[in-house]
Design an enzyme around this catalytic site. Structure first.
Site, PDB file in Angstrom:
ATOM      1  N   HIS A   1       7.504 -32.469 -24.482  1.00  0.00           N
ATOM      2  CA  HIS A   1       7.287 -33.470 -23.178  1.00  0.00           C
ATOM      3  C   HIS A   1       5.970 -32.913 -22.484  1.00  0.00           C
ATOM      4  CE1 HIS A   1      11.183 -34.936 -23.225  1.00  0.00           C
ATOM      5  NE2 HIS A   1      11.757 -34.006 -23.538  1.00  0.00           N
TER       6      HIS A   1
ATOM      7  N   ASN B   1       0.758  -0.339   6.469  1.00  0.00           N
ATOM      8  CA  ASN B   1       1.184  -1.023   5.337  1.00  0.00           C
ATOM      9  C   ASN B   1       1.794  -2.345   5.859  1.00  0.00           C
ATOM     10  OD1 ASN B   1       2.287  -2.190   2.877  1.00  0.00           O
ATOM     11  ND2 ASN B   1       3.680  -0.314   2.420  1.00  0.00           N
ATOM     12  N   GLY B   2       1.330  -3.462   5.565  1.00  0.00           N
ATOM     13  CA  GLY B   2       1.928  -4.799   6.072  1.00  0.00           C
ATOM     14  C   GLY B   2       0.570  -5.617   6.468  1.00  0.00           C
TER      15      GLY B   2
ATOM     16  N   GLU C   1       9.981 -14.452 -19.209  1.00  0.00           N
ATOM     17  CA  GLU C   1       9.880 -13.268 -19.119  1.00  0.00           C
ATOM     18  C   GLU C   1       8.693 -12.626 -19.982  1.00  0.00           C
ATOM     19  OE1 GLU C   1      10.159 -11.096 -16.784  1.00  0.00           O
ATOM     20  OE2 GLU C   1       9.926  -9.172 -17.527  1.00  0.00           O
TER      21      GLU C   1
ATOM     22  N   GLU D   1       0.582 -10.604 -16.830  1.00  0.00           N
ATOM     23  CA  GLU D   1       0.377  -9.787 -16.032  1.00  0.00           C
ATOM     24  C   GLU D   1      -0.431  -8.446 -16.576  1.00  0.00           C
ATOM     25  OE1 GLU D   1       3.551  -8.336 -13.666  1.00  0.00           O
ATOM     26  OE2 GLU D   1       4.901  -8.148 -15.599  1.00  0.00           O
TER      27      GLU D   1
ATOM     28  N   TRP E   1      -3.642  -1.904  -1.338  1.00  0.00           N
ATOM     29  CA  TRP E   1      -3.709  -3.255  -1.848  1.00  0.00           C
ATOM     30  C   TRP E   1      -4.057  -4.185  -0.869  1.00  0.00           C
ATOM     31  CZ3 TRP E   1      -1.431  -8.087  -1.922  1.00  0.00           C
ATOM     32  CH2 TRP E   1      -1.313  -8.620  -3.243  1.00  0.00           C
TER      33      TRP E   1
ATOM     34  N   LYS F   1       3.002  -2.957  -7.427  1.00  0.00           N
ATOM     35  CA  LYS F   1       4.506  -2.783  -7.839  1.00  0.00           C
ATOM     36  C   LYS F   1       5.679  -3.378  -7.011  1.00  0.00           C
ATOM     37  CE  LYS F   1       7.725  -1.343 -10.506  1.00  0.00           C
ATOM     38  NZ  LYS F   1       7.823  -2.124 -11.660  1.00  0.00           N
TER      39      LYS F   1
ATOM     40  N   CYS G   1       0.861  -1.244   0.015  1.00  0.00           N
ATOM     41  CA  CYS G   1      -0.164   0.041  -0.177  1.00  0.00           C
ATOM     42  C   CYS G   1       0.745   1.267   0.163  1.00  0.00           C
ATOM     43  CB  CYS G   1      -0.727  -0.123   1.181  1.00  0.00           C
ATOM     44  SG  CYS G   1      -1.694  -1.572   1.529  1.00  0.00           S
TER      45      CYS G   1
ATOM     46  N   LYS H   1       5.352 -11.109 -18.946  1.00  0.00           N
ATOM     47  CA  LYS H   1       4.852  -9.623 -19.199  1.00  0.00           C
ATOM     48  C   LYS H   1       3.320  -9.800 -19.843  1.00  0.00           C
ATOM     49  CE  LYS H   1       6.782  -7.905 -17.576  1.00  0.00           C
ATOM     50  NZ  LYS H   1       7.879  -7.968 -16.700  1.00  0.00           N
TER      51      LYS H   1
HETATM   52  C1  AGP Z   1       7.296  -7.836 -12.825  1.00  0.00           C
HETATM   53  O1  AGP Z   1       6.659  -7.423 -13.993  1.00  0.00           O
HETATM   54  C2  AGP Z   1       6.440  -8.138 -11.995  1.00  0.00           C
HETATM   55  N1  AGP Z   1       5.312  -6.954 -11.631  1.00  0.00           N
HETATM   56  C3  AGP Z   1       7.006  -8.603 -10.577  1.00  0.00           C
HETATM   57  O2  AGP Z   1       7.123 -10.055 -10.875  1.00  0.00           O
HETATM   58  C4  AGP Z   1       8.141  -8.209  -9.836  1.00  0.00           C
HETATM   59  O3  AGP Z   1       9.313  -8.438 -10.697  1.00  0.00           O
HETATM   60  C5  AGP Z   1       8.504  -8.848  -8.521  1.00  0.00           C
HETATM   61  O4  AGP Z   1       7.582  -8.697  -7.633  1.00  0.00           O
HETATM   62  C6  AGP Z   1       9.739  -8.774  -7.997  1.00  0.00           C
HETATM   63  O5  AGP Z   1       9.907  -7.348  -7.714  1.00  0.00           O
HETATM   64  P1  AGP Z   1      11.219  -6.764  -7.305  1.00  0.00           P
HETATM   65  O6  AGP Z   1      12.096  -6.730  -8.394  1.00  0.00           O
HETATM   66  O7  AGP Z   1      10.955  -5.225  -6.928  1.00  0.00           O
HETATM   67  O8  AGP Z   1      11.758  -7.428  -5.897  1.00  0.00           O
END
Ligand code: AGP
Length: 610
Positions: A506, A100-101, A483, A490, A74, A605, A2, A487
């Protein structure tokens, strides 16, 4: 995850808090709220949804005050709705708190507080804290002491800020496991969970550490440990600017950050490559260089995209350093009671430097005696501060929830570490210089790939309604397949899987038919012939193929439906290039579906809770 903002001082706190929350909204955007103190009264406004809704209510109410706290949420405990939104308060609404937490023993505390007649309004874990603090206020303690006593009863993680009508000139804040920073202004002090919320007002900040509690007034602040020891905090001068956290004319932060990559990668390598010696210089590793060079084993630990970067690092370290390297999800490492031997080095990779699992894994590894090094983007973040040394990515603030420029920056840093260590081992000067020459061309090559943006948008149009995607790559490009799939998942909510191309036979090949798009990462490298066989196998089953291929490869056009041609480089640097078209592909598919790429549903984030 948050966002927390607070202000006490000469100015009207309301626009400061709303503006700060907008800058933190990338961290959580389920609901938002604000509490202020005005002439001995408390006023709370909160709502489900965006900070912009809160902004409207604040305007309608004509809210204005000199002390206040705000929150963007969040959800962890309790659905996103008005009741669960922060601030939460005690029964007579004299005390307001944002958190937050996660409070792990909240059920026990809630049961105890309920027995004493307290009624709870929300389903959150957070709501126990104001009531707990209130129980200490009722015993005659002042706010600071009441918060301190309450936190001694709490298990879990927190970044909190509290205001109280009976002590209307101060904010009390505390931290354990969730970031909190104090901003020092003229005739005013700020608190925030992230410096992005403060940077418009001040560059002088103080980071709270775990187990610390502070009270801030308009003209001063002081801090203690929650065990009641006095502490002196160091004031740090931030170097980032406001421009870095604005959209800079782009429609979205994500596109801005993708487009910034030539510059961000240049920044990641700036001043760190030395041609004459064919090596790299990394100040943050100097004090540990001997121990690092003699590591018997390297572990790389991270989450999400940063974990994918770690997988690429494994290929780099094993190819050039011949040091056994393992990559571990931080969430698994922390609970696995890992076997850490003398001579082990663990790199923790994190864009935010605040990811709860990564931070906890680092603390666990430190306890077991490993050399713990950080690769972080956010300067001064918890993981960076907790480490024995490390390297900053210097990609600049990344606001879009989907990580893009941080990933290419992480790969750049891993490559720099590889060159540095390889040159101390058995890489020749000539090979070091050859690597240097390849390295410095990377930003320009990324620029060339970005010029394919329109072409990639056309491809996105073709595939925007697909329900599934497969991403396949080999060697260094296997993590890029992961990756690319992440992308797409998400931000577009399309189901996507990444696999090593050979694994396809497989199992996943069973999914392939004319409705299944398959993205191959197929540059001309030592695995090219093998990947061409895999392409043939998909083609035979009518899969629709998009290939990321080398610019001079004309053969591949005959085999696949769409090609995105990219410049060549050496294998270890290839992922920095191959990932870029995959970022753009995911971006355009999501935009064509009308989705919010900067704030995808259910995500935040930085994941500062387990
Ligand atoms: C990446 O697009 C994601 N939003 C997520 O996987 C992110 O990489 C992950 O939460 C790790 O975050 P950090 O690099 O800030 O530790």
């Amino acid at each position: 995850m948050c966002g927390i903002v607070g202000y006490v001082g000469d100015k009207n706190c309301v626009p400061i808090i709303i503006e700060g929350l907008k800058r933190l909204e990338y961290r959580g955007y389920d609901s938002a709220g604000i509490a202020v103190l005005n002439n001995g009264n408390s006023i709370i406004l909160k709502n489900k949804g965006k900070v912009s809704f809160l902004e409207k209510s604040v305007e309608q109410a004509g809210l204005s005050a000199h002390i206040g706290i705000g929150h963007t949420r969040w959800a962890t405990h309790g659905i996103p709705n008005e009741l669960n939104a922060h601030p939460h308060c005690n029964t007579d609404q004299s005390l307001m708190l944002i958190h937050n937490g996660i409070i792990e023993n909240y059920q026990v505390l809630k049961t105890m507080l309920k027995k004493s007649g307290i009624k709870f309004l929300s389903d959150t874990d957070s709501e126990v804290i104001p009531h707990l603090i209130d129980s200490f206020l009722k015993k005659g303690h002042d706010l600071f002491e009441a918060v301190r006593f309450a936190l001694n009863e709490v298990e879990g993680t927190y970044g909190i800020a509290v205001i109280y009508t009976k002590e209307p000139n101060k904010i009390v804040c505390a931290k354990k496991g969730s970031p909190l920073v104090i901003g020092i202004g003229e005739n005013g002090h700020y608190i925030a969970s992230d410096v992005n919320a403060l940077i418009a007002h001040t560059k002088q900040v103080v980071y709270l550490e775990d187990g610390e509690i502070a009270e801030i007034f308009a003209d001063r602040f002081s801090a203690k440990t929650i065990e009641d020891e006095d502490i002196q905090k160091e004031i740090i001068e931030l170097t980032m600017s406001l421009d870095e956290i604005d959209r800079g004319g782009y429609q979205t932060f994500m596109l801005k950050e993708i487009m910034e990559q030539p510059e961000s990668v240049r920044n990641s390598m700036r001043g760190r490559l030395i041609f004459e010696e064919g090596t790299a210089k990394l100040g943050g590793l100097e004090s540990v260089l001997d121990r690092l060079s003699h590591s018997k084993r390297i572990i790389i630990s991270a989450c999400g995209t940063s974990w994918h970067a770690g997988l690429v690092g494994e290929y780099m370290f094993e190819q050039f350093l011949r040091i056994p390297t393992e990559v571990e999800y931080a969430s698994e490492l922390r609970y696995r009671n890992p076997i850490i031997n003398e001579g082990d080095t663990i790199f923790f990779i994190s864009q935010s430097g605040e990811t709860a699992d990564t931070l906890a894994a680092m603390k666990e590894a430190k306890r077991k005696g490993a050399l713990c090094l950080a690769i972080c983007n956010v300067v001064g973040s918890s993981i960076a501060r907790e480490s024995d040394g490390g390297v900053y990515i210097h990609a600049g603030p990344e606001i879009g929830v989907a990580s893009t420029k941080a990933f290419t920056g992480q790969l750049t840093v891993l490559a720099l570490i590889t060159i540095l260590l390889a040159r101390r081992k058995d890489m020749s000067l000539a090979d070091g210089k050859a690597l240097y020459n390849e390295f410095i061309q990377i930003p320009e090559k990324i620029q060339k790939i970005l010029s394919l943006n329109e072409k990639i948008e056309t491809i996105a149009e073709e595939f925007k309604d697909s329900k599934n995607f497969l991403y396949l790559g080999r060697g260094y490009n296997f993590p890029v397949a992961l990756e690319g799939a992440l992308k797409l998942k998400e931000i577009s909510y399309i189901h996507a899987e990444g696999y090593p191309a050979a694994e396809m036979k497989h199992g996943p090949i069973a999914l392939v038919d004319e409705n299944m798009p398959v993205v191959f990462i197929a540059p001309k490298d030592s695995t090219y012939d093998k990947i061409i066989s895999n392409i043939e196998e998909i083609k035979a089953r009518k899969g629709r193929i998009i290939a990321i291929a080398s610019e001079h490869d004309t053969e591949i056009d005959k085999l696949v439906d769409f090609t995105i041609k990219i410049p060549d480089t050496i294998r270890m640097l290839m992922p920095i290039l191959t990932v870029v078209p995959l970022q753009l592909l995911a971006y355009h598919i999501a935009m064509k579906k009308g989705l919010n790429v900067d704030q995808p549903r259910n995500l935040a984030k930085s994941v500062t809770v387990e």
